[in-house]
Scaffold this motif. Sequence first.
Motif, PDB file in Angstrom:
ATOM      1  N   GLN A 108      31.501  -3.574 -31.726  1.00 29.96           N
ATOM      2  CA  GLN A 108      31.181  -4.558 -30.828  1.00 29.96           C
ATOM      3  C   GLN A 108      31.639  -4.437 -29.206  1.00 29.96           C
ATOM      4  O   GLN A 108      31.015  -4.776 -27.974  1.00 29.96           O
ATOM      5  N   ARG A 109      33.007  -4.275 -29.130  1.00 29.59           N
ATOM      6  CA  ARG A 109      33.556  -4.081 -27.956  1.00 29.59           C
ATOM      7  C   ARG A 109      33.069  -3.117 -27.190  1.00 29.59           C
ATOM      8  O   ARG A 109      32.776  -3.108 -25.970  1.00 29.59           O
ATOM      9  N   VAL A 110      32.326  -1.946 -27.905  1.00 28.24           N
ATOM     10  CA  VAL A 110      32.076  -0.812 -27.131  1.00 28.24           C
ATOM     11  C   VAL A 110      30.651  -1.384 -26.462  1.00 28.24           C
ATOM     12  O   VAL A 110      30.169  -1.241 -25.349  1.00 28.24           O
ATOM     13  N   GLN A 111      29.915  -2.030 -27.213  1.00 30.56           N
ATOM     14  CA  GLN A 111      28.637  -2.257 -26.907  1.00 30.56           C
ATOM     15  C   GLN A 111      28.641  -3.471 -25.726  1.00 30.56           C
ATOM     16  O   GLN A 111      27.710  -3.490 -25.023  1.00 30.56           O
ATOM     17  N   GLN A 112      29.513  -4.125 -25.875  1.00 30.38           N
ATOM     18  CA  GLN A 112      29.862  -5.101 -24.543  1.00 30.38           C
ATOM     19  C   GLN A 112      29.999  -4.642 -23.235  1.00 30.38           C
ATOM     20  O   GLN A 112      29.665  -5.027 -22.278  1.00 30.38           O
ATOM     21  N   ARG A 113      30.498  -3.204 -23.390  1.00 30.02           N
ATOM     22  CA  ARG A 113      31.105  -2.550 -22.509  1.00 30.02           C
ATOM     23  C   ARG A 113      30.238  -1.340 -21.805  1.00 30.02           C
ATOM     24  O   ARG A 113      30.813  -0.551 -21.126  1.00 30.02           O
ATOM     25  N   ARG A 114      29.267  -1.036 -22.642  1.00 30.80           N
ATOM     26  CA  ARG A 114      28.595   0.149 -22.563  1.00 30.80           C
ATOM     27  C   ARG A 114      27.865   0.516 -21.051  1.00 30.80           C
ATOM     28  O   ARG A 114      27.660   1.670 -20.728  1.00 30.80           O
ATOM     29  N   ALA A 115      27.739  -0.559 -20.071  1.00 31.65           N
ATOM     30  CA  ALA A 115      27.367  -0.329 -18.733  1.00 31.65           C
ATOM     31  C   ALA A 115      28.336   0.448 -17.916  1.00 31.65           C
ATOM     32  O   ALA A 115      28.141   0.801 -17.022  1.00 31.65           O
ATOM     33  N   ARG A 116      29.659   0.229 -18.636  1.00 28.05           N
ATOM     34  CA  ARG A 116      30.856   0.750 -17.888  1.00 28.05           C
ATOM     35  C   ARG A 116      30.653   2.356 -17.831  1.00 28.05           C
ATOM     36  O   ARG A 116      31.283   3.294 -16.836  1.00 28.05           O
ATOM     37  N   VAL A 117      29.829   3.237 -18.677  1.00 28.74           N
ATOM     38  CA  VAL A 117      29.822   4.513 -18.692  1.00 28.74           C
ATOM     39  C   VAL A 117      28.061   4.608 -18.509  1.00 28.74           C
ATOM     40  O   VAL A 117      27.355   4.018 -18.830  1.00 28.74           O
ATOM     41  N   GLN A 118      27.862   6.130 -18.476  1.00 29.57           N
ATOM     42  CA  GLN A 118      26.462   6.409 -18.449  1.00 29.57           C
ATOM     43  C   GLN A 118      26.031   6.809 -19.893  1.00 29.57           C
ATOM     44  O   GLN A 118      26.344   7.829 -20.404  1.00 29.57           O
TER      45      GLN A 118
ATOM     46  N   GLY B 103      39.232  20.579 -23.357  1.00 29.12           N
ATOM     47  CA  GLY B 103      38.982  19.569 -23.790  1.00 29.12           C
ATOM     48  C   GLY B 103      39.846  18.804 -24.568  1.00 29.12           C
ATOM     49  O   GLY B 103      40.794  19.472 -25.042  1.00 29.12           O
ATOM     50  N   TYR B 104      39.732  17.448 -24.507  1.00 25.94           N
ATOM     51  CA  TYR B 104      40.796  16.624 -25.490  1.00 25.94           C
ATOM     52  C   TYR B 104      40.044  15.628 -26.457  1.00 25.94           C
ATOM     53  O   TYR B 104      38.923  15.274 -26.009  1.00 25.94           O
ATOM     54  N   ILE B 105      40.567  15.699 -27.697  1.00 33.06           N
ATOM     55  CA  ILE B 105      39.818  14.880 -28.829  1.00 33.06           C
ATOM     56  C   ILE B 105      40.899  14.324 -29.681  1.00 33.06           C
ATOM     57  O   ILE B 105      42.029  14.658 -29.596  1.00 33.06           O
ATOM     58  N   SER B 106      40.741  12.904 -29.704  1.00 37.05           N
ATOM     59  CA  SER B 106      41.690  12.295 -30.306  1.00 37.05           C
ATOM     60  C   SER B 106      41.022  10.949 -31.347  1.00 37.05           C
ATOM     61  O   SER B 106      40.061  10.582 -30.737  1.00 37.05           O
ATOM     62  N   TYR B 107      41.844  10.363 -32.075  1.00 33.63           N
ATOM     63  CA  TYR B 107      41.388   9.125 -32.810  1.00 33.63           C
ATOM     64  C   TYR B 107      41.456   8.224 -31.606  1.00 33.63           C
ATOM     65  O   TYR B 107      42.212   8.450 -30.842  1.00 33.63           O
ATOM     66  N   VAL B 108      40.618   6.976 -31.605  1.00 32.29           N
ATOM     67  CA  VAL B 108      40.734   6.096 -30.742  1.00 32.29           C
ATOM     68  C   VAL B 108      42.064   5.387 -30.624  1.00 32.29           C
ATOM     69  O   VAL B 108      42.327   4.890 -29.483  1.00 32.29           O
TER      70      VAL B 108
ATOM     71  N   ASP C  20      41.163   9.603 -20.882  1.00 24.39           N
ATOM     72  CA  ASP C  20      41.922   8.373 -20.609  1.00 24.39           C
ATOM     73  C   ASP C  20      40.940   7.375 -19.892  1.00 24.39           C
ATOM     74  O   ASP C  20      41.020   6.194 -20.142  1.00 24.39           O
ATOM     75  N   GLU C  21      40.150   7.954 -18.977  1.00 28.32           N
ATOM     76  CA  GLU C  21      39.299   6.827 -18.275  1.00 28.32           C
ATOM     77  C   GLU C  21      38.281   6.399 -19.081  1.00 28.32           C
ATOM     78  O   GLU C  21      37.998   5.196 -19.141  1.00 28.32           O
ATOM     79  N   VAL C  22      37.655   6.868 -19.856  1.00 26.99           N
ATOM     80  CA  VAL C  22      36.492   6.433 -20.783  1.00 26.99           C
ATOM     81  C   VAL C  22      37.122   5.527 -21.855  1.00 26.99           C
ATOM     82  O   VAL C  22      36.597   4.386 -22.357  1.00 26.99           O
ATOM     83  N   HIS C  23      38.329   5.875 -22.475  1.00 30.68           N
ATOM     84  CA  HIS C  23      39.026   4.997 -23.183  1.00 30.68           C
ATOM     85  C   HIS C  23      39.191   3.649 -22.512  1.00 30.68           C
ATOM     86  O   HIS C  23      39.132   2.424 -23.128  1.00 30.68           O
ATOM     87  N   ARG C  24      39.778   3.837 -21.113  1.00 28.27           N
ATOM     88  CA  ARG C  24      40.372   2.472 -20.535  1.00 28.27           C
ATOM     89  C   ARG C  24      38.695   1.744 -20.324  1.00 28.27           C
ATOM     90  O   ARG C  24      38.984   0.547 -20.605  1.00 28.27           O
ATOM     91  N   ARG C  25      38.183   2.391 -20.029  1.00 30.09           N
ATOM     92  CA  ARG C  25      36.393   1.548 -19.863  1.00 30.09           C
ATOM     93  C   ARG C  25      36.080   0.708 -21.162  1.00 30.09           C
ATOM     94  O   ARG C  25      35.487  -0.096 -20.871  1.00 30.09           O
ATOM     95  N   LEU C  26      35.870   1.668 -22.009  1.00 27.44           N
ATOM     96  CA  LEU C  26      35.483   1.101 -23.246  1.00 27.44           C
ATOM     97  C   LEU C  26      36.272   0.373 -24.245  1.00 27.44           C
ATOM     98  O   LEU C  26      35.852  -0.574 -24.955  1.00 27.44           O
ATOM     99  N   LEU C  27      37.660   0.784 -24.344  1.00 25.61           N
ATOM    100  CA  LEU C  27      38.382   0.196 -25.281  1.00 25.61           C
ATOM    101  C   LEU C  27      39.824  -0.391 -24.839  1.00 25.61           C
ATOM    102  O   LEU C  27      40.448  -0.869 -25.488  1.00 25.61           O
ATOM    103  N   GLY C  28      39.897  -0.295 -23.436  1.00 27.71           N
ATOM    104  CA  GLY C  28      41.107  -0.917 -22.918  1.00 27.71           C
ATOM    105  C   GLY C  28      41.274  -2.352 -22.844  1.00 27.71           C
ATOM    106  O   GLY C  28      40.280  -2.904 -23.246  1.00 27.71           O
ATOM    107  N   ASP C  29      42.180  -2.888 -22.227  1.00 24.68           N
ATOM    108  CA  ASP C  29      42.462  -4.384 -22.289  1.00 24.68           C
ATOM    109  C   ASP C  29      41.878  -4.978 -21.351  1.00 24.68           C
ATOM    110  O   ASP C  29      41.523  -6.130 -21.491  1.00 24.68           O
TER     111      ASP C  29
END
Length: 276
Positions: A180-190, A235-240, A266-275
């Motif tokens: 739900q959080r990601v869907q609310q913020r999906r416009a922050r990425v392409q 590249g980098y991969i991690s659990y969220v 880090d940037e995608v995580h901040r945009r989609l899942l950050g505080d």
Amino acid sequence: MTEAALTAAVPDPAKVAALVREIARAEVLPRFRQLAHHEIREKSPGDVVTVADEAMEAALAPKLAALLPGSLLVGEEDCARDPKVMERLASDQPVWVIDPVDGTANFAEGREEFCVMLALVERDQILGGWIYDPVTDRTSYAVRGAGAWSGGQRLTPPKTPNEHRGILAVGYKGDRQMAQRVQQRRARVQQVKSIRCAGLEYLRLARGELDFLLFGGAMPWDHAPGAAIIQELGGYISYVDGKGFRPSGALGADGILAARDRATWDEVHRRLLGDA
């Protein structure tokens, strides 16, 4: 864990690739667009399996065990029958992780976006990964510390512009609040449309067609092979949760984020899942 702690010798990656190709062309490709209705079923609601998945895993497993004596096997279909098979990932012995058909729903529908995936893991670290596309007859693979290859050509880190383009494959699997959080913020990425095949999505990331991948599902057979390739490309991969990626961590994970480099992660995580 240090490099010295890893003791398994990775078999010749070309030999592994040839083995996967041989069995896929015998068990998977002849069944493409030829499945009878009774050869497709659901393991659980929305989770499709076909006779091709089961035949591929059954044929490949003993060949891999013979190729690397003492190794264990964790196959998607074996785990569906007995979830305790996942516990083998914590073993000190090398473990083959098999996804006999990734993108099974596509395969069952006659769509071309499917592949066969394999990873070699020891002490919860990825030593190698292979992705075979039966439709194009192309194998991509990587061995830890030895680079990544596709179709016989060495891959190099993507040089395409970083536009935070990626897949948001959340909602069906994984944590609902995160989705739900990601869907609310999906416009922050392409956002780019998913092709519903994790293995081929990882190859899109490796080629620079995407900058990140976000998945709600975290099972090791879906991600370890692709992780091997993107890690060799920087590249980098991690659990969220940001604590990195280890195959055995899948059961308690809310999702996985993979990116072309750590800064993008880090940037995608901040945009989609950050505080904020």
